[in-house]
Scaffold this motif. Structure first.
Motif: not given
Length: 288
Positions: A79-97
């Protein structure tokens, strides 16, 4: 909002634009590289390709697992700027799916969760004389100096040099993995991204450094050594010569190692620690 996009539905123009303009931009996330190394991959997309996370897939026992392909070190969120909150959402989506066997994020990615980390070592663009004087370990300076009787050459990928690499390459046991490495070398060569640096003892080839050559970085894909000539200190000679020639214009990436002896070797040239987080299933690891 994050959504899962199958390969056939990826907007590669938007995907590539996101990667190219990202703060985490790296070699591994390019479409052509993933096509070569993965065979099967898809992508998680945040909003309209504001951030992306490539997902490499491999089928085992009829199921798709997320697993990092050979020769691919870091993926993660781009992403243009690393964002911890967005990264957390990606991580959880990866784990769930997904069934995640092993997934490595990149060293820019930050998370609220304390993920395990792997080690990489890099040397930023530097003045070689100052690097050697101030950051080389004393023993490495001496070893490199003692190997100056060797001859440095940059060589092409041909059958003779490929045979040397095949004969002396350590770490790949499966024939399919060795074939994949050879195919990757040809891919890099065809894309003008391969550099082979060699050490010769008189007329005999004794060491080869296999490098991924980018505009701003050299990455060490493999250091191939004829063990019969171990006493000649060819690896130290080669890395020293490569740094002498290129470190003033390109960062050097050692491509990491968690093996203590190799780690010390990288650090002895002034390599700086660069940790990157990863996710691994301990249950699936035990079953593998």
């Amino acid at each position: 909002m994050i959504r899962r996009v199958k390969y056939k539905d990826i907007d590669f123009q938007k995907y590539t634009k996101c990667i190219q303009h990202s703060v985490q931009k790296n070699w591994y996330a390019g479409k052509e590289v993933l096509d070569e190394l993965c065979g099967n991959w898809e992508v998680l997309v945040y909003e309209d390709y504001k951030a992306v996370l490539p997902v490499p897939l491999k089928k085992k026992l009829g199921l798709n697992f997320v697993i990092m392909p050979l020769f691919c070190q870091q993926l993660g969120v781009f992403s243009e700027k690393d964002n911890c909150e967005i990264n957390d959402n990606f991580l959880q989506f990866l784990k769930r799916n997904y069934k995640v066997f092993l997934y490595s994020f990149n060293h820019h990615n930050s998370f609220s969760e304390n993920l395990e980390k792997k080690k990489n070592y890099t040397i930023p663009v530097s003045d070689y004389i100052l690097l050697r004087r101030k950051k080389y370990f004393k023993g490495r300076k001496s070893t490199a100096k003692c190997a100056q009787h060797l001859i440095y050459k940059e060589i092409e990928l041909n059958q003779e040099h490929l045979s040397f690499i095949e004969k002396n390459f350590k770490g790949l046991k499966k024939e399919t993995d060795i074939k994949k490495f050879k195919d990757y070398l040809y891919f890099l060569n065809n894309n003008h991204s391969l550099k082979l640096s060699a050490a010769y003892l008189e007329e005999r080839l004794i060491n080869v450094a296999v490098l991924v050559n980018e505009s701003t970085q050299l990455s060490l894909l493999g250091l191939i050594n004829d063990e019969s000539y171990k006493a000649e200190n060819g690896p130290s000679f080669l890395i020293d010569k490569i740094l002498d020639k290129y470190i003033h214009q390109k960062e050097f990436n050692f491509m990491g190692s968690n093996i203590r002896g190799i780690e010390i070797f990288f650090k002895s040239f002034g390599g700086e620690l660069q940790e990157y987080p990863y996710l691994q299933s301990r249950i699936l690891k035990k079953l593998s």
